[in-house]
Design a protein around this motif. Structure first.
Motif, PDB file in Angstrom:
ATOM      1  N   TYR A  85      -5.744 -12.688  -3.954  1.00 33.31           N
ATOM      2  CA  TYR A  85      -4.981 -11.586  -4.545  1.00 33.31           C
ATOM      3  C   TYR A  85      -5.239 -10.246  -3.863  1.00 33.31           C
ATOM      4  CZ  TYR A  85      -9.142 -10.559  -7.496  1.00 33.31           C
ATOM      5  OH  TYR A  85     -10.396 -10.254  -7.960  1.00 33.31           O
ATOM      6  N   ASN A  86      -5.969 -10.241  -2.776  1.00 32.62           N
ATOM      7  CA  ASN A  86      -6.119  -9.030  -1.988  1.00 32.62           C
ATOM      8  C   ASN A  86      -4.742  -8.565  -1.518  1.00 32.62           C
ATOM      9  OD1 ASN A  86      -6.423  -7.350   0.436  1.00 32.62           O
ATOM     10  ND2 ASN A  86      -8.601  -7.819   0.275  1.00 32.62           N
ATOM     11  N   PRO A  87      -4.359  -7.306  -1.787  1.00 30.43           N
ATOM     12  CA  PRO A  87      -3.013  -6.836  -1.406  1.00 30.43           C
ATOM     13  C   PRO A  87      -2.718  -6.994   0.085  1.00 30.43           C
ATOM     14  CG  PRO A  87      -4.038  -5.288  -2.927  1.00 30.43           C
ATOM     15  CD  PRO A  87      -5.092  -6.288  -2.563  1.00 30.43           C
ATOM     16  N   ARG A  91       0.398  -9.053   1.465  1.00 29.64           N
ATOM     17  CA  ARG A  91       1.374  -8.380   2.328  1.00 29.64           C
ATOM     18  C   ARG A  91       1.579  -9.161   3.624  1.00 29.64           C
ATOM     19  NH1 ARG A  91      -1.238  -4.288   2.959  1.00 29.64           N
ATOM     20  NH2 ARG A  91      -0.553  -3.165   1.091  1.00 29.64           N
ATOM     21  N   GLU A 118       5.486  -2.599  -2.118  1.00 30.37           N
ATOM     22  CA  GLU A 118       4.134  -2.246  -2.555  1.00 30.37           C
ATOM     23  C   GLU A 118       3.988  -2.372  -4.058  1.00 30.37           C
ATOM     24  OE1 GLU A 118       1.674  -1.944  -0.524  1.00 30.37           O
ATOM     25  OE2 GLU A 118       3.078  -2.227   1.145  1.00 30.37           O
ATOM     26  N   ASP A 119       4.997  -1.943  -4.811  1.00 30.57           N
ATOM     27  CA  ASP A 119       4.933  -2.081  -6.274  1.00 30.57           C
ATOM     28  C   ASP A 119       4.936  -3.549  -6.675  1.00 30.57           C
ATOM     29  OD1 ASP A 119       4.911   0.657  -6.524  1.00 30.57           O
ATOM     30  OD2 ASP A 119       7.087   0.805  -6.819  1.00 30.57           O
ATOM     31  N   ARG A 122       1.558  -5.104  -5.795  1.00 25.52           N
ATOM     32  CA  ARG A 122       0.509  -4.626  -6.706  1.00 25.52           C
ATOM     33  C   ARG A 122       0.600  -5.344  -8.051  1.00 25.52           C
ATOM     34  NH1 ARG A 122       2.106   0.125  -7.073  1.00 25.52           N
ATOM     35  NH2 ARG A 122       1.235   0.787  -5.066  1.00 25.52           N
ATOM     36  N   ASP A 123       1.823  -5.510  -8.541  1.00 27.79           N
ATOM     37  CA  ASP A 123       2.008  -6.223  -9.803  1.00 27.79           C
ATOM     38  C   ASP A 123       1.598  -7.690  -9.674  1.00 27.79           C
ATOM     39  OD1 ASP A 123       3.232  -6.537 -12.580  1.00 27.79           O
ATOM     40  OD2 ASP A 123       4.500  -7.893 -11.418  1.00 27.79           O
ATOM     41  N   SER A 125      -0.567  -8.927  -7.553  1.00 30.49           N
ATOM     42  CA  SER A 125      -2.022  -8.981  -7.424  1.00 30.49           C
ATOM     43  C   SER A 125      -2.706  -8.854  -8.775  1.00 30.49           C
ATOM     44  CB  SER A 125      -2.496  -7.876  -6.476  1.00 30.49           C
ATOM     45  OG  SER A 125      -3.901  -7.839  -6.404  1.00 30.49           O
ATOM     46  N   GLU A 126      -2.203  -7.968  -9.613  1.00 29.34           N
ATOM     47  CA  GLU A 126      -2.806  -7.780 -10.936  1.00 29.34           C
ATOM     48  C   GLU A 126      -2.612  -9.014 -11.809  1.00 29.34           C
ATOM     49  OE1 GLU A 126      -0.950  -4.283 -12.392  1.00 29.34           O
ATOM     50  OE2 GLU A 126      -2.111  -2.899 -11.105  1.00 29.34           O
TER      51      GLU A 126
END
Length: 496
Positions: A85-87, A91, A118-119, A122-123, A125-126
């Protein structure tokens, strides 16, 4: 053999070939697979961090995982999900996806997802971090096979593709140190031609008189989920990663609006399916055949596997027959089955033609592997060689597809069609352009030119296209046949 936990009771790693072996033995060992645990030559190294003040290179996280896995073959990794889950990992996985790939059941495309990349990452990953990520069912599609049948494929949604690609990147750091040398399918730095070279070299440098041409019936649909999870847990102790894999296995398939789940099978089409298939066959087939060759065989035995396609060569017929019987029993334990009509033991090698001629049995049989028909042949000096020619059904199927596409492009401008045909012929030459296959390459280019001529002649009632003009078009747009690959013995000598 395997115990009830799916682990081998036998030693898993044989001694590696000595470094001072002569070139002939080195190439032979490379052909049958030096089943060490070193990373396969040609694997792309992971990016390393910048130099530390001591000017020593600090290895990346994945490189440290690889080194730990290589150092201890029984180590179980307990903390891996944070690498997934590292952004940055997500990516990179996103940009490695095919941009024009078909969307999954949610209709999300690569470009639409990237508008707020990016959004979205990020979602994602969370959700992975807190366990809220849910795998969606794959969309079932069918593509035609060379024999006229339909091959089922699964199309995951875009986010599942991203997470699967990131997970595969992390798990490859572990399993590339485990997988054996004769396994070539869907591995970094390895290709079909590496497997073809190894098979060719093994047939010429080892004492092979019999070949087992095997086919696993519906392999991807027959993988048992229970056994697969046990195999994964041999190395992966991070329950979050195991649950992630189980989510993909249990997501099911959506076809004609109906969602179906099964306790076996992995849909082809996802990034994780090839890795899971390799893990399954690593424990079911690779380790077992390595043990069998070391303890049961008295003559030479070579093995080459590409995904679920594999060829085994034997010096002695009795050992080949015993191996086939043992293999059927082995597969039965793990819910696999050899296809009765596509699995056969055939006489092949430098003495096959002479023996069959003496007994009045005609020419030696041939077998197919990775798009090529392998034939017993002779060089100009009379020595034995293996002829590799394009499988006739593959050639016919490709020409049939070209004909259908030409009909769809009937009224496109000639330069547009010419550029497309150039890419088709170039791709065909790059794969099938092996030594001694020049005749099949010439046939393919000629037939493509003839199909184009017929399409141009029939798209207008004003008159036929002259052959003088057609020859100029063929010369301008269709690349001439050429051999793109060196002789396997030469390439294997350079690699090893």
């Amino acid at each position: 053999m395997m115990n009830e936990h799916g682990k081998s009771d036998r030693p898993e790693v044989p001694a590696k070939p000595s470094n001072n072996a002569d070139q002939h033995n080195v190439m032979a060992s490379a052909a049958e697979g030096a089943e060490g645990r070193g990373l396969a030559k040609g694997n792309p190294p992971q990016q390393n961090a910048l130099r530390t003040p001591s000017r020593d290179s600090a290895p990346s996280a994945l490189e440290r995982i690889r080194q730990a896995a290589k150092k201890d073959s029984k180590m179980r990794f307990t903390a891996l999900l944070h690498h997934v889950y590292n952004p940055d990992t997500l990516r990179e996985a996103y940009f490695r996806l095919k941009r024009d790939a078909a969307p999954g059941v949610d209709g999300q495309t690569w470009r639409a997802y990237g508008e707020a990349l990016e959004d979205n990452l990020r979602d994602l990953s969370e959700r992975l971090q807190r366990g809220a990520y849910r795998a969606k069912p794959v969309r079932r599609v069918y593509i035609p096979k060379a024999d006229g049948r339909q091959r089922p494929l699964g199309v995951p949604v875009l986010e599942d593709k991203i997470v699967q690609r990131a997970t595969v990147e992390v798990l490859n750091a572990i399993y590339e140190t485990d997988f054996l040398g004769f396994s070539y399918g869907f591995r970094p730095g390895r290709s079909q031609h590496n497997a073809l070279d190894a098979l060719y070299t093994g047939l010429l440098t080892k004492k092979v008189n019999w070949v087992l041409d095997a086919d696993i019936r519906g392999f991807f649909d027959a993988i048992d989920h229970g056994w697969l999870v046990k195999f994964v847990e041999h190395r992966i102790a991070d329950r979050r990663v195991v649950r992630l894999i189980q989510k993909w296995l249990n997501a099911g398939v959506l076809e004609d609006g109906t969602r179906t789940r099964s306790e076996e099978g992995t849909p082809q089409g996802g990034s994780v399916s090839p890795l899971l298939a390799n893990i399954y066959l690593h424990y079911v087939f690779d380790l077992w055949v390595q043990w069998w060759r070391r303890t049961q065989a008295r003559g030479d035995v070579i093995v080459v596997r590409y995904a679920d396609d594999f060829v085994v060569g034997f010096q002695n017929k009795s050992e080949a027959e015993r191996f086939l019987a043992d293999l059927r029993e082995r597969f039965r334990k793990f819910r696999l089955e050899l296809h009765p009509d596509k699995t056969r033991l055939l006489e092949f090698g430098p003495f096959a033609a002479e023996r069959r001629k003496r007994d009045g049995r005609g020419k030696p049989e041939t077998f197919n592997f990775l798009g090529f028909t392998h034939i017993c042949g002779k060089k100009r000096n009379g020595r034995f060689t293996v002829l590799r020619q394009t499988i006739r059904t593959r050639l016919q199927a490709k020409l049939k597809a070209v004909k259908a596409e030409l009909r769809r492009r009937w009224h496109d401008p000639i330069p547009v069609v010419g550029q497309w045909l150039r890419s088709v012929v170039s791709g065909h030459l790059r794969y099938y352009g092996v030594p001694m296959n020049g005749r099949a390459l010439c046939v393919f280019r000629f037939e493509v030119g003839r199909l184009w001529y017929r399409a141009l002649a029939r798209r207008s009632h004003k008159g036929r296209v002259t052959w003088d003009r057609m020859r100029r078009l063929i010369t301008q747009w269709l690349p001439p046949p050429r051999i793109c690959h060196p002789y396997p013995l030469r390439r294997m000598g350079v690699i090893t």
